[in-house]
Motif scaffolding. Structure first.
Motif, PDB file in Angstrom:
ATOM      1  N   UNK A  27     123.598  13.908  38.412  1.00 62.37           N
ATOM      2  CA  UNK A  27     122.035  14.245  38.009  1.00 62.37           C
ATOM      3  C   UNK A  27     121.670  15.520  38.232  1.00 62.37           C
ATOM      4  N   UNK A  28     121.901  16.529  39.089  1.00 60.12           N
ATOM      5  CA  UNK A  28     121.545  17.855  39.033  1.00 60.12           C
ATOM      6  C   UNK A  28     122.155  18.484  37.895  1.00 60.12           C
ATOM      7  N   UNK A  29     123.338  18.302  37.502  1.00 62.97           N
ATOM      8  CA  UNK A  29     123.941  18.843  36.146  1.00 62.97           C
ATOM      9  C   UNK A  29     123.289  18.497  35.031  1.00 62.97           C
ATOM     10  N   UNK A  30     123.009  17.216  34.985  1.00 67.11           N
ATOM     11  CA  UNK A  30     122.055  16.675  33.731  1.00 67.11           C
ATOM     12  C   UNK A  30     120.776  17.610  33.802  1.00 67.11           C
ATOM     13  N   UNK A  31     120.201  17.643  34.916  1.00 69.64           N
ATOM     14  CA  UNK A  31     118.876  18.299  34.864  1.00 69.64           C
ATOM     15  C   UNK A  31     119.082  19.938  34.487  1.00 69.64           C
ATOM     16  N   UNK A  32     120.311  20.690  35.000  1.00 75.88           N
ATOM     17  CA  UNK A  32     120.706  21.972  34.596  1.00 75.88           C
ATOM     18  C   UNK A  32     120.829  21.998  32.877  1.00 75.88           C
ATOM     19  N   UNK A  33     121.389  21.005  32.483  1.00 69.51           N
ATOM     20  CA  UNK A  33     121.798  21.088  30.976  1.00 69.51           C
ATOM     21  C   UNK A  33     120.534  20.817  30.266  1.00 69.51           C
ATOM     22  N   UNK A  34     119.409  19.927  30.733  1.00 67.30           N
ATOM     23  CA  UNK A  34     118.400  19.701  30.231  1.00 67.30           C
ATOM     24  C   UNK A  34     117.541  20.748  30.186  1.00 67.30           C
ATOM     25  N   UNK A  35     117.514  21.760  31.439  1.00 67.59           N
ATOM     26  CA  UNK A  35     116.825  23.135  31.434  1.00 67.59           C
ATOM     27  C   UNK A  35     117.407  24.007  30.698  1.00 67.59           C
ATOM     28  N   UNK A  36     118.798  24.035  30.380  1.00 73.02           N
ATOM     29  CA  UNK A  36     119.311  25.020  29.412  1.00 73.02           C
ATOM     30  C   UNK A  36     118.836  24.740  28.027  1.00 73.02           C
ATOM     31  N   UNK A  37     118.702  23.303  27.582  1.00 75.39           N
ATOM     32  CA  UNK A  37     118.286  23.051  26.341  1.00 75.39           C
ATOM     33  C   UNK A  37     116.852  23.564  26.166  1.00 75.39           C
ATOM     34  N   UNK A  38     116.147  23.184  26.991  1.00 72.95           N
ATOM     35  CA  UNK A  38     114.638  23.433  26.912  1.00 72.95           C
ATOM     36  C   UNK A  38     114.696  25.189  26.785  1.00 72.95           C
ATOM     37  N   UNK A  39     115.325  25.993  27.463  1.00 71.47           N
ATOM     38  CA  UNK A  39     115.003  27.378  27.435  1.00 71.47           C
ATOM     39  C   UNK A  39     115.402  27.525  25.933  1.00 71.47           C
ATOM     40  N   UNK A  40     116.670  26.665  25.307  1.00 72.26           N
ATOM     41  CA  UNK A  40     117.120  27.519  24.150  1.00 72.26           C
ATOM     42  C   UNK A  40     116.033  27.062  22.936  1.00 72.26           C
ATOM     43  N   UNK A  41     115.274  25.924  23.041  1.00 68.86           N
ATOM     44  CA  UNK A  41     114.316  25.418  22.188  1.00 68.86           C
ATOM     45  C   UNK A  41     113.237  26.396  22.265  1.00 68.86           C
ATOM     46  N   UNK A  84     113.174  29.635  23.067  1.00 65.74           N
ATOM     47  CA  UNK A  84     113.471  30.857  22.710  1.00 65.74           C
ATOM     48  C   UNK A  84     114.124  30.922  21.420  1.00 65.74           C
ATOM     49  N   UNK A  85     113.206  30.828  20.426  1.00 70.62           N
ATOM     50  CA  UNK A  85     113.612  30.591  19.087  1.00 70.62           C
ATOM     51  C   UNK A  85     113.317  32.091  18.376  1.00 70.62           C
ATOM     52  N   UNK A  86     113.973  32.583  17.305  1.00 71.90           N
ATOM     53  CA  UNK A  86     113.714  33.817  16.613  1.00 71.90           C
ATOM     54  C   UNK A  86     114.939  34.499  16.588  1.00 71.90           C
TER      55      UNK A  86
END
Length: 1026
Positions: free
Chosen positions: A696-710, A712-714
């Motif tokens: 569950x923590x790994x999934x939260x970290x992956x979700x956190x990374x995806x949100x950061x990427x979304x 930080x665009x440009x």
């Protein structure tokens, strides 16, 4: 008699099924302490006449002066019902938002809670907070609707209107409980659906449609809600000494009316009425215009009692009522000039509130042996670890928890929630000696021998979860970072080899009796008590056990964030050692207070609100700052890239500052725990160890990374997420360090997500940790007023080094101490992590270069220190190369006021830079609810000013909300003629950001650019001019 009561309580401590541990929770001024007084008076500890006036559990002087509870107080009571004796361990907690940490400590010790709600004000912000805290700790609440007398005396409602009003309050409380339940069920449902979807994807099946409502329909939530017919609601007026459950009236009227009490119990609350002709109870009172049964049989009697005693003072009617109820009222009460005295004398016999509340507590709240398995697993699962991943010996403790065994063979497990100071003379062992010393004083007048008492002793309220605790028992204390292993042996054998664990002895056991303490020899599991002599081992909270397999319990849930800080200094410099000792003890004892020592030597106290503090200060975070002249050796190009060289000219660092989007800053703030977990994993990886992180923590970290990427665009953020070097300050803050050095590929901060992939090993350059340490220091104290930065990204674009081998070898040996020193006052795990990283990264080089330590000496100091300083200064200058703004901490302010004083409330808000968000009228009253935001820096004295300007008709509730950018530039100066005319030459009168910045710089002893005297001339008095 008192000795007999003590013996009775000690005997009841051994009967676990007859123990009830509970706390009283409510919004401020809803009547918690008055209700506690009534319960204490039922045991004969205080007079029933003083209940509500004495406030027995408010034992501190400042609590009596202010009239609010500031510290939790515990007391043990006994109660007999149904032929059984019960032990009630009662904790009275504060209701003010500034002291919500005391609520968290109280809730952790208990199995149940009494939630008190004001019948006039209804559900307030702090009511929602305490209900959420009870929910998070998995404890069962019961409800007391208090101050019903206000509906009669103040609002002048009829019994029918009061019934409708009480129904709405009950709906509001149940709505809060329902929202907590719904969020939990939907969260669990989402997890199951995600697992099902992943399994379907693996099996190659088609798409499935999931019904989100299915989880709510399948789950039984009937036991969660409050309803009078369930027996978990008491209607009361604690100040007048009465309270009841509808069970009492159901039993009373079943004999008179010949209707079964079970039928009356189901129909007394609701839309039912009594058909006098048919002698039946029928449904549809509202549609048929009939009086509901609750109004006719219950409220009308109470209303007529108040009408006869308080409003009309009809002596004949009062005497008839007393006779018909079969009560005995003293003649002095009948003759008393205050009708409230007579009312209290009648009602406390007719419907005693203590009987209603304590009988409800004994019937509806669980005993310690009924602790839920879910709560046990949640307590034992710390951080990223799941209960399933704990060692087998640790998991075996769950069964012992559920059994709540008090055998000598069972391991002892005790949870420490906090510490508090008591006067040494109040301790039982010192009471007798204090009397002797008093005699000594009175006998000798000229020479007084001062008794050798310590300044104070610390008492630790604890909850025994398992085992039997005798005096002088040798135990081990766990720090929050202790990780249990899979073996089990004696504490004495295992102590030297296990970190984060200390061995301690329980010196004394005390029974908590409000303002007094009683000595105990041993206490079995399931009880709340006080222990002494352990202040050397405890920091804020701890877990004490005789089993090395016992993990530290999860940290407390704090609703209020420590956000208001104040600089503390002694009135006389000679008292500085006393101040340092006092601050150290405060940091050790208060779970919500933080004590910091700045680099300048300044002692800073951080708490949740103004009531805890006595000096004014502005609390400000920074985002960007002033244009200054750059010193020699600093180059700044037109794009904002700052290049700085170390003093020995052997390294050059190029840094660029980029503001982070607001969404990214907020995302980083919300995911501090995930960033800490990633940092801990990186630390283990560098030491060639593995850290188990649940899926569950790994999934939260992956979700956190995806949100950061979304977010930080440009073009400028292309690939930025993969190039993150570190987060800061304290390695988990809302600032980012990017690795943009060409050709340098270092280990990713996302290693925990890449451990299953086979990636080539990335190598760390020499002094990599020095660059990160310089970034941490720069973000911890920005250039505007040495406050933490927020929302800034520093990109390292160049990093060139030309080092001779002997110098590199020499510095690699000293890198640990040099990089760890600047963070020594952070009081954060990141400093430990940082130190370990440096040692592990350079351990191989240290061995090879040990012989060359004295071969090369640099007059500028160790190279690692030079690089840290260069990186820090480069970040500060890069920060200054762009426009800067301050961020101010903001309170959400909720004010209840009448229409007459609305204008005065708005005047105070606008004067203090407040902003009104919403204004609405509370249904059924003449009160308005105003919601506004207010800078924390402007909040000192705000509550007092509001009360003075409105003659006490308005009272604000302040809760920390968010950080907000102050739009004005602190370094702006007027340039056009219109600006000169409007703002003046300096433009300092209306520059809010400049005012805040100068206030903080002045407090910290930093340089403030201002003229103290302008246009000076000799001043003469009128008398001298004559």
């Amino acid at each position: 008699e008192r000795l007999n009561d003590l013996e009775k309580i000690i005997a009841l401590q051994k009967k676990t099924p007859h123990i009830r541990n509970l706390c009283i929770l409510a919004h401020v001024d809803h009547g918690k302490t008055t209700l506690a007084d009534c319960l204490v008076a039922s045991n004969g500890i205080i007079s029933s006449r003083l209940a509500g006036k004495l406030r027995y559990l408010d034992s501190r002087e400042d609590e009596q002066i202010r009239g609010i509870t500031m510290k939790s107080s515990a007391i043990s009571l006994h109660y007999t019902t149904g032929g059984n004796n019960y032990l009630i361990n009662l904790i009275d907690s504060p209701g003010h938002v500034d002291f919500s940490s005391e609520v968290s400590t109280a809730v952790r010790l208990c199995d149940g809670a009494i939630v008190v709600v004001d019948a006039v004000e209804g559900v307030c912000p702090q009511t929602q907070v305490v209900l959420r805290q009870a929910w998070l700790e998995n404890i069962r609440p019961v409800l007391v609707i208090n101050k019903i007398d206000r509906l009669i005396v103040e609002l002048k409602l009829t019994s029918q209107e009061a019934f409708t009003h009480l129904q709405k309050i009950l709906e509001q409380v149940n709505a809060v409980t329902g929202s907590l339940f719904t969020s939990k069920v939907l969260e669990e449902r989402a997890e199951k659906d995600a697992e099902a979807q992943s399994s379907c994807t693996e099996n190659g099946s088609g798409d499935q449609v999931y019904d989100w409502s299915a989880g709510l329909e399948e789950t039984d939530d009937s036991d969660l809600y409050f309803s009078p017919d369930r027996g978990n609601v008491v209607f009361a007026s604690a100040i007048d000494g009465w309270g009841f459950r509808i069970h009492q009236f159901a039993e009373m009227y079943s004999q008179k009316m010949g209707i079964r009490s079970s039928v009356l119990l189901k129909t007394l609350w609701g839309d039912f009425y009594l058909n006098a002709k048919a002698q039946k109870i029928m449904k549809g009172a509202q549609s048929k215009g009939k009086k509901p049964l609750f109004v006719q049989l219950v409220l009308d009697n109470i209303w007529s009692m108040y009408d006869a005693v308080v409003t009309r003072r009809d002596k004949e009617k009062v005497e008839k009522m007393v006779t018909s109820l079969g009560l005995k009222v003293m003649s002095r009460d009948l003759r008393h000039s205050d009708p409230k005295v007579l009312l209290s004398a009648i009602c406390s016999q007719w419907l005693p509130v203590s009987q209603a509340v304590l009988s409800m507590v004994c019937e509806k709240l669980p005993c310690p042996a009924e602790i839920s398995a879910e709560r046990v697993e949640k307590l034992m699962s710390v951080g990223a670890r799941r209960f399933d991943s704990l060692p087998e010996k640790t998991q075996e403790l769950k069964k012992a928890f559920l059994d709540c065994s008090a055998d000598d063979t069972a391991p002892v497990i005790v949870f420490v929630s906090k510490m508090f100071a008591v006067d040494s003379k109040a301790l039982p062992q010192n009471k007798q000696s204090s009397d002797k010393n008093f005699t000594k004083f009175s006998r000798y007048k000229n020479t007084v021998e001062i008794p050798d008492y310590p300044v104070g002793s610390y008492l630790i309220p604890v909850r025994i979860l398992l085992g039997l605790v005798p005096k002088d028992k040798r135990n081990s204390k766990r720090n929050p970072t202790y990780i249990p292993s899979g073996f089990c042996c004696s504490v004495a054998d295992v102590l030297p080899s296990i970190p984060h664990m200390a061995c301690c002895t329980v010196d004394r056991l005390y029974l908590l009796m409000g303002r007094e303490l009683e000595d105990l020899d041993e206490v079995p599991s399931g009880n709340v008590l006080g222990i002494g002599g352990m202040e050397e081992f405890i920091l804020k909270s701890a877990t004490i056990s005789t089993s090395p397999s016992c993990p530290p319990f999860t940290p407390l849930n704090f609703e209020a964030t420590p956000i208001v800080r104040v600089a503390v200094e002694p009135k006389h410099p000679s008292e500085m050692p006393k101040l340092v000792r006092g601050m150290r003890l405060l940091n050790q004892a208060d779970p919500c207070a933080e004590v910091l020592i700045q680099e300048t030597g300044e002692h800073v106290l951080v708490t949740a609100g103004e009531i805890c503090l006595f000096q004014k200060v502005a609390v400000i975070h920074q985002v960007k700052e002033e244009q200054t002249k750059y010193p020699e050796g600093v180059q700044v190009d037109s794009t904002g890239l700052v290049t700085l060289t170390t003093p020995n000219k052997m390294a050059t660092v190029g840094v660029r500052a980029i503001p982070l989007p607001e969404e990214v800053t907020r995302l980083l703030e919300d995911n501090v725990e995930l960033i800490r977990t990633m940092e801990q994993f990186s630390l283990f990886a560098w030491e060639d160890k593995t850290l188990d992180i649940n899926q569950k923590i790994l999934e939260n970290i992956q979700e956190f990374k995806v949100k950061l990427e979304s977010n930080l665009q440009g073009r400028k953020w292309r690939g930025a997420v993969e190039r993150i070097w570190a987060f800061g300050p304290r390695r988990c803050g809302p600032n980012i360090l990017l690795n943009s050095v060409e050709g340098y590929r270092r280990p990713s901060v996302w290693q925990c997500l890449e451990r299953e992939k086979e990636t080539e090993k990335a190598e760390i350059r020499d002094f990599d940790n020095s660059i990160a340490s310089g970034f941490q220091l720069a973000t911890l104290s920005g250039p505007m007023c040495e406050e933490p930065l927020m929302g800034v990204c520093f990109s390292v674009e160049t990093w060139d080094m030309k080092l001779s081998a002997p110098l590199a070898q020499q510095d690699s040996i000293d890198e640990d101490s040099q990089t760890a020193e600047p963070n020594i006052d952070n009081q954060n795990e990141s400093s430990d992590t940082h130190e370990t990283n440096a040692s592990s990264a350079s351990s191989n080089r240290s061995r090879s270069g040990a012989e060359a330590t004295g071969s090369s000496v640099d007059c500028y100091g160790p190279f690692s220190g030079q690089l840290i300083a260069a990186m820090k200064e480069a970040c500060r200058y890069a920060f200054q190369a762009k426009p800067q703004r301050l961020m101010a901490a903001m309170y959400t302010c909720e004010i209840m006021a009448t229409a007459e004083v609305l204008g005065r409330v708005y005047a105070v808000l606008s004067k203090r830079e407040g902003r009104v968000l919403q204004e609405e009228m509370k249904e059924g009253t003449d009160m308005f609810i105003i919601k506004a935001v207010l800078p924390v820096a402007e909040s000192f004295g705000f509550a007092d000013e509001i009360r003075k300007r409105t003659s006490g008709l308005a009272s604000p509730q302040l809760v920390f909300s968010h950080w907000e950018v102050i739009s004005s530039d602190p370094f702006w100066v007027p340039t056009t003629e219109e600006e000169y005319l409007h703002f003046g030459e300096k433009a300092d009168s209306s520059n809010q950001a400049l005012k805040y910045m100068n206030a903080v710089r002045r407090r910290k002893g930093l340089y403030v650019e201002e003229k103290i005297v302008e246009h000076a001339e000799k001043q003469r008095t009128l008398s001298k001019n004559k």
